[in-house]
Design a protein around this motif. Structure first.
Motif, PDB file in Angstrom:
ATOM      1  N   ILE A   1       5.284  -1.384   7.319  1.00 10.97           N
ATOM      2  CA  ILE A   1       5.115  -0.908   5.938  1.00 10.97           C
ATOM      3  C   ILE A   1       3.648  -1.056   5.524  1.00 10.97           C
ATOM      4  O   ILE A   1       3.062  -0.156   4.918  1.00 10.97           O
ATOM      5  CB  ILE A   1       6.006  -1.737   4.977  1.00 10.97           C
TER       6      ILE A   1
ATOM      7  N   ASP B   1      -5.217  12.330  -0.963  1.00 16.25           N
ATOM      8  CA  ASP B   1      -3.913  12.812  -0.520  1.00 16.25           C
ATOM      9  C   ASP B   1      -4.074  14.213   0.070  1.00 16.25           C
ATOM     10  O   ASP B   1      -4.704  15.079  -0.542  1.00 16.25           O
ATOM     11  CB  ASP B   1      -2.965  12.829  -1.733  1.00 16.25           C
TER      12      ASP B   1
ATOM     13  N   ILE C   1      -2.097  17.379  -2.069  1.00 15.03           N
ATOM     14  CA  ILE C   1      -2.514  17.847  -3.393  1.00 15.03           C
ATOM     15  C   ILE C   1      -4.016  17.624  -3.626  1.00 15.03           C
ATOM     16  O   ILE C   1      -4.632  18.290  -4.440  1.00 15.03           O
ATOM     17  CB  ILE C   1      -1.671  17.133  -4.492  1.00 15.03           C
TER      18      ILE C   1
ATOM     19  N   VAL D   1      -5.396  14.570  -4.411  1.00 17.94           N
ATOM     20  CA  VAL D   1      -5.645  13.522  -5.414  1.00 17.94           C
ATOM     21  C   VAL D   1      -6.120  12.249  -4.701  1.00 17.94           C
ATOM     22  O   VAL D   1      -5.551  11.880  -3.686  1.00 17.94           O
ATOM     23  CB  VAL D   1      -4.321  13.172  -6.155  1.00 17.94           C
TER      24      VAL D   1
ATOM     25  N   ARG E   1      -6.166   8.454  -3.903  1.00 20.00           N
ATOM     26  CA  ARG E   1      -5.161   7.396  -4.107  1.00 20.00           C
ATOM     27  C   ARG E   1      -5.736   6.052  -3.659  1.00 20.00           C
ATOM     28  O   ARG E   1      -6.319   5.945  -2.574  1.00 20.00           O
ATOM     29  CB  ARG E   1      -3.908   7.681  -3.266  1.00 20.00           C
ATOM     30  N   PHE E   2      -5.564   5.047  -4.460  1.00 21.35           N
ATOM     31  CA  PHE E   2      -5.941   3.661  -4.138  1.00 21.35           C
ATOM     32  C   PHE E   2      -7.402   3.529  -3.676  1.00 21.35           C
ATOM     33  O   PHE E   2      -7.699   2.743  -2.784  1.00 21.35           O
ATOM     34  CB  PHE E   2      -5.008   3.080  -3.055  1.00 21.35           C
TER      35      PHE E   2
ATOM     36  N   PHE F   1       1.638  -8.340  -3.186  1.00 28.97           N
ATOM     37  CA  PHE F   1       0.840  -7.205  -2.716  1.00 28.97           C
ATOM     38  C   PHE F   1       1.576  -5.887  -2.983  1.00 28.97           C
ATOM     39  O   PHE F   1       0.994  -4.921  -3.478  1.00 28.97           O
ATOM     40  CB  PHE F   1       0.544  -7.381  -1.216  1.00 28.97           C
ATOM     41  N   CYS F   2       2.877  -5.874  -2.657  1.00 27.48           N
ATOM     42  CA  CYS F   2       3.661  -4.645  -2.836  1.00 27.48           C
ATOM     43  C   CYS F   2       3.795  -4.287  -4.317  1.00 27.48           C
ATOM     44  O   CYS F   2       3.746  -3.107  -4.679  1.00 27.48           O
ATOM     45  CB  CYS F   2       5.050  -4.797  -2.223  1.00 27.48           C
TER      46      CYS F   2
ATOM     47  N   TYR G   1       0.623  -2.825  -5.374  1.00 30.87           N
ATOM     48  CA  TYR G   1       0.555  -1.472  -4.807  1.00 30.87           C
ATOM     49  C   TYR G   1       1.407  -0.523  -5.647  1.00 30.87           C
ATOM     50  O   TYR G   1       1.003   0.604  -5.947  1.00 30.87           O
ATOM     51  CB  TYR G   1       1.041  -1.525  -3.358  1.00 30.87           C
TER      52      TYR G   1
ATOM     53  N   GLN H   1      -0.408   0.240  -8.796  1.00 28.62           N
ATOM     54  CA  GLN H   1      -1.491   1.201  -8.519  1.00 28.62           C
ATOM     55  C   GLN H   1      -0.930   2.602  -8.289  1.00 28.62           C
ATOM     56  O   GLN H   1      -1.574   3.593  -8.617  1.00 28.62           O
ATOM     57  CB  GLN H   1      -2.290   0.744  -7.285  1.00 28.62           C
ATOM     58  N   THR H   2       0.283   2.655  -7.714  1.00 30.56           N
ATOM     59  CA  THR H   2       0.919   3.958  -7.476  1.00 30.56           C
ATOM     60  C   THR H   2       1.155   4.676  -8.803  1.00 30.56           C
ATOM     61  O   THR H   2       0.972   5.894  -8.904  1.00 30.56           O
ATOM     62  CB  THR H   2       2.267   3.761  -6.736  1.00 30.56           C
TER      63      THR H   2
ATOM     64  N   ILE I   1      -1.731   6.799 -10.011  1.00 29.63           N
ATOM     65  CA  ILE I   1      -2.180   8.014  -9.311  1.00 29.63           C
ATOM     66  C   ILE I   1      -2.042   9.199 -10.273  1.00 29.63           C
ATOM     67  O   ILE I   1      -0.953   9.419 -10.830  1.00 29.63           O
ATOM     68  CB  ILE I   1      -1.335   8.279  -8.033  1.00 29.63           C
ATOM     69  N   PRO I   2      -3.134   9.959 -10.473  1.00 28.23           N
ATOM     70  CA  PRO I   2      -3.048  11.065 -11.434  1.00 28.23           C
ATOM     71  C   PRO I   2      -2.001  12.096 -11.010  1.00 28.23           C
ATOM     72  O   PRO I   2      -1.872  12.383  -9.820  1.00 28.23           O
ATOM     73  CB  PRO I   2      -4.446  11.688 -11.412  1.00 28.23           C
TER      74      PRO I   2
ATOM     75  N   THR J   1       5.399  14.618  -4.395  1.00 27.37           N
ATOM     76  CA  THR J   1       4.078  14.498  -5.016  1.00 27.37           C
ATOM     77  C   THR J   1       3.284  13.427  -4.280  1.00 27.37           C
ATOM     78  O   THR J   1       3.778  12.827  -3.322  1.00 27.37           O
ATOM     79  CB  THR J   1       4.194  14.090  -6.500  1.00 27.37           C
ATOM     80  N   ALA J   2       2.062  13.190  -4.762  1.00 27.07           N
ATOM     81  CA  ALA J   2       1.207  12.180  -4.129  1.00 27.07           C
ATOM     82  C   ALA J   2       1.798  10.777  -4.295  1.00 27.07           C
ATOM     83  O   ALA J   2       1.391   9.836  -3.625  1.00 27.07           O
ATOM     84  CB  ALA J   2      -0.188  12.244  -4.726  1.00 27.07           C
TER      85      ALA J   2
ATOM     86  N   LEU K   1       5.679   9.071  -1.393  1.00 24.15           N
ATOM     87  CA  LEU K   1       5.699   8.099  -0.281  1.00 24.15           C
ATOM     88  C   LEU K   1       5.298   6.699  -0.749  1.00 24.15           C
ATOM     89  O   LEU K   1       5.968   5.714  -0.396  1.00 24.15           O
ATOM     90  CB  LEU K   1       4.808   8.572   0.871  1.00 24.15           C
ATOM     91  N   PRO K   2       4.210   6.570  -1.557  1.00 16.24           N
ATOM     92  CA  PRO K   2       3.882   5.220  -2.041  1.00 16.24           C
ATOM     93  C   PRO K   2       5.050   4.536  -2.763  1.00 16.24           C
ATOM     94  O   PRO K   2       5.251   3.331  -2.596  1.00 16.24           O
ATOM     95  CB  PRO K   2       2.708   5.464  -2.984  1.00 16.24           C
TER      96      PRO K   2
ATOM     97  N   MET L   1       8.250   5.027  -2.164  1.00 12.19           N
ATOM     98  CA  MET L   1       9.200   4.628  -1.112  1.00 12.19           C
ATOM     99  C   MET L   1       8.712   3.363  -0.423  1.00 12.19           C
ATOM    100  O   MET L   1       9.484   2.443  -0.150  1.00 12.19           O
ATOM    101  CB  MET L   1       9.327   5.741  -0.057  1.00 12.19           C
ATOM    102  N   LEU L   2       7.407   3.333  -0.132  1.00 11.33           N
ATOM    103  CA  LEU L   2       6.850   2.172   0.568  1.00 11.33           C
ATOM    104  C   LEU L   2       6.903   0.924  -0.299  1.00 11.33           C
ATOM    105  O   LEU L   2       7.167  -0.175   0.192  1.00 11.33           O
ATOM    106  CB  LEU L   2       5.400   2.457   1.006  1.00 11.33           C
TER     107      LEU L   2
ATOM    108  N   GLY M   1       8.813  -2.283   0.846  1.00 12.01           N
ATOM    109  CA  GLY M   1       8.026  -3.517   0.957  1.00 12.01           C
ATOM    110  C   GLY M   1       8.628  -4.638   0.132  1.00 12.01           C
ATOM    111  O   GLY M   1       8.748  -5.781   0.601  1.00 12.01           O
TER     112      GLY M   1
END
Lengths: 509, 159
Positions: free
Chosen positions: A173, A184, A187, A189, A191-192, B22-23, B26, B29-30, B33-34, B45-46, B49-50, B52-53, B57
């Motif tokens: 993970i 990304d 799109i 964008v 990220r992080f 940490f998760c 994260y 922070q997700t 994301i704009p 979308t962007a 996946l984050p 899901m992770l 996590g």
């Protein structure tokens, strides 16, 4: 297919590429010999050099290093009981007792012959299996790929070892999380990135591989106290005869053939790899050996040395099957190679067989040439190469650190990368100390981008429904395998607990 | 199993806790994301996946926290040479700065020299033989042999 093989043969036989095989085998043998440094580190150290080469030459060099490192690992297992990598741990079970009996030369020769047999048989199997699988995988769609990647990632976690499955999942993970850093791809964008332009491209794969393995392993060597080398010296200077008698050959040939076949198939499985192949073949041979021979296992049995050596070499070749045909690495080592291929602009997978047949075939053929090089050149030189083990760690460790740092610096010329690398290496040390396996992290990181891409396409096609996981028979097969691989360790643990409970109750009564 | 401070704060549990934090970070922070107009209806979308992770996590770290077994006491960690490791990390950091300020040859040679010394090497032939001449030869290989341009240090550029 014949055209492809001839193109591969032509590519390998080019003087530059032949030189790459020879250099790769030598460098790999040397690095693999150093305790603590395995094939992953050896290949990571080579990546910056391969950036200046043709993709096929780069892959040939890395394949040579891989083989050499596995062989070198066996050498240090036999001579000083310090396996260079996990796949040669089993070699030390009987190889080191042989060396202690004054048969180090014979043990090394047997290791080389078994590796050669393993390499030869697996090269033949690879020749048949890889194109067949490549043709099948041409019909794969993004849904199949996504499910297949799930299988690969879950298998790596499942095979991580007792008590480490959960940690391996966490590391996978973490790898996937690190892969999401940067712009990304769908799109556009960021990220992080925390506003840092250095992070817009995401983390460098080379930096991560180098920091977690080459640098991380060397720093672990610094952290751990130095071993006494008195026994090492006595083993190195007195190798004994390298001759193997006819009777021994007759007894050991079937062992080597059996183990090679087993090793190859274990290697093909994503996640299993050379270490599991070596353990399985050792266990199998011990079980089927006659009683008198069985008792020799662990005390210097030649069967116990030949079996894991044939198997780990065959598995190393086997692990190239999913890499070359599906673009899914089955181990940390092949994951690094996948990363390198992507950096060259080559996308491994079924199209590689069609678009770049020279790379596909030259890697397969170079493996065999690598085996010959190991056998013809390295074996006679082992007494001399093994002297390199006597190079003091006071010199060796700073040198490896220098090569790791320079390797990353010379690609980007950005000292920020050096600082990030140091930080990642420090984190890697703590993860190692807490027994978190790092290969799944690398695998997750490398597959992360591809996985997201395939998931995006699949979800777009199915309009956001997860039904894509079971609509196509191939995808369903992979999805079920992934579920089985994830659930099996949990069920096994519960089953063992349930089975042991009556025993414990009896004991307490 | 008896619960005490040692078993509550075992290595795996601390690891799980750090990973959980940490998760969660994260995950936060997700959420930053704009997103674009129409993202609410897009199947992917962007952030997909984050998210899901983050969920996976958090789930795995909670499992580790719950299932962690206290490790058996071992003296192995006491034998680790932390001072040496910290010295090397500082040396590497200095090497990173050195590459920018004093250039490749001087920074690398000094790093190797110091590295050998810190690890206990005292033979002058090794200390000086494996540093300056080796690095100069390596530099020649890079610049003349492979035609790689290595920038001189800022200090020399300003002179």
């Amino acid at each position: 297919m014949i055209d492809g093989i001839l193109a591969g043969l032509y590519t390998v036989m080019l003087p530059t590429n032949l030189m790459m095989v020879v250099i790769g085998c030598f460098v790999g043998t040397f690095i693999g010999m150093l305790p603590g440094l395995g094939p992953i580190s050896a290949i990571a150290l080579m990546i910056p050099i391969t950036y200046g080469l043709e993709p096929s030459s780069g892959m040939i060099l890395m394949a040579g290093v891989y083989y050499g490192a596995v062989f070198g690992g066996s050498t240090s297992s036999i001579l000083i009981n310090a396996p260079g990598c996990s796949s040669t741990v089993v070699t030390a079970f009987d190889g080191y007792p042989m060396a202690q009996k004054g048969q180090a030369g014979k043990a090394l020769a047997l290791a080389a012959y078994s590796s050669f047999t393993g390499g030869t048989l697996s090269a033949i199997m690879l020749l048949i299996a890889a194109p067949a699988l490549a043709k099948v995988s041409l019909s794969f769609q993004s849904t199949d790929y996504f499910a297949l990647m799930l299988v690969g990632l879950s298998a790596v976690a499942a095979f991580a070892g007792k008590g480490q499955v959960l940690k391996a999942w966490m590391m996978t993970i973490l790898g996937l999380i690190l892969a999401t850093v940067g712009i990304d791809k769908g799109i556009g964008v960021p990220r992080f990135t925390f506003g840092l332009t250095d992070l817009l491209d995401g983390f460098s794969f080379l930096l991560l591989a180098m920091a977690t393995f080459a640098l991380g392993e060397t720093l672990m060597g610094i952290l751990k106290p130095a071993d006494t080398s008195a026994t090492e010296q006595s083993s190195i200077t007195d190798l004994g005869s390298m001759k193997v008698t006819k009777e021994e050959f007759k007894e050991l040939a079937p062992v080597s053939i059996r183990s090679s076949i087993l090793g190859f198939f274990v290697g093909v499985l994503p996640g299993a790899g050379a270490t599991i192949a070596a353990f399985l073949s050792y266990g199998l041979e011990r079980n089927i050996a006659p009683k008198d021979k069985r008792e020799e296992f662990g005390k210097g049995s030649m069967r116990g040395l030949v079996a894991p050596e044939s198997a780990n070499n065959a598995a190393s070749s086997g692990s190239f099957v999913p890499l070359l045909t599906l673009g899914i690495p089955g181990s940390g080592t092949t994951a690094i190679m996948l990363g390198a291929l992507i950096s060259y602009g080559v996308q491994p997978g079924p199209r590689l067989y069609i678009d770049n047949p020279e790379i596909f075939w030259s890697v397969i053929i170079s493996m065999y040439v690598g085996n010959i090089v190991l056998m013809v050149l390295n074996l006679p030189l082992i007494p001399y190469i093994s002297k390199l083990l006597a190079v003091p760690r006071t010199v060796l460790l700073p040198m490896i650190i220098f090569f790791s740092i320079t390797g990353v610096y010379l690609v980007s010329f950005n000292t920020m990368d050096v600082f990030i690398m140091i930080a990642v290496a420090v984190i890697a040390i703590f993860l190692r100390l807490a027994s978190f396996p790092l290969a799944p992290l690398l695998l997750g990181f490398i597959l992360g981008g591809l996985m997201e891409e395939n998931l995006r396409r699949s979800l777009m096609l199915s309009d956001g429904s997860l039904s894509f996981l079971w609509e196509r028979p191939i995808t369903l097969g992979f999805s079920l395998t992934a579920v089985l691989v994830i659930v099996a360790p949990i069920l096994l643990t519960l089953f063992n607990k349930y089975r042991n409970r009556p025993l414990k109750m009896q004991e307490s009564n | 199993m008896k619960l005490n401070s040692a078993s509550l704060l075992c290595r795996d549990r601390v690891g799980g806790l750090i990973f959980l934090i940490f998760c969660l970070t994260y995950g936060y922070q997700t959420s930053l994301i704009p997103s674009y107009p129409g993202d609410a209806f897009a199947p992917f979308t962007a952030r997909t996946l984050p998210w899901m992770l983050t969920s996976a996590g958090v789930l795995f770290s909670l499992l580790l926290i719950v299932m962690a077994q206290p490790e058996e006491k071992s003296d192995a960690t006491l034998d680790f040479d932390w001072r040496l490791l910290i010295t090397f990390i500082l040396l590497m950091t200095a090497y990173g700065f050195g590459l920018t300020w004093v250039g490749f040859i001087l920074a690398t040679s000094l790093f190797l020299l110091a590295g050998f010394w810190v690890l206990g090497e005292r033979r002058k032939s090794v200390l000086f033989g494996a540093s300056f001449p080796f690095v100069t030869a390596f530099w020649l290989l890079l610049t003349k042999g492979l035609d790689i341009y290595l920038e001189p240090g800022y200090l020399f550029l300003s002179l």
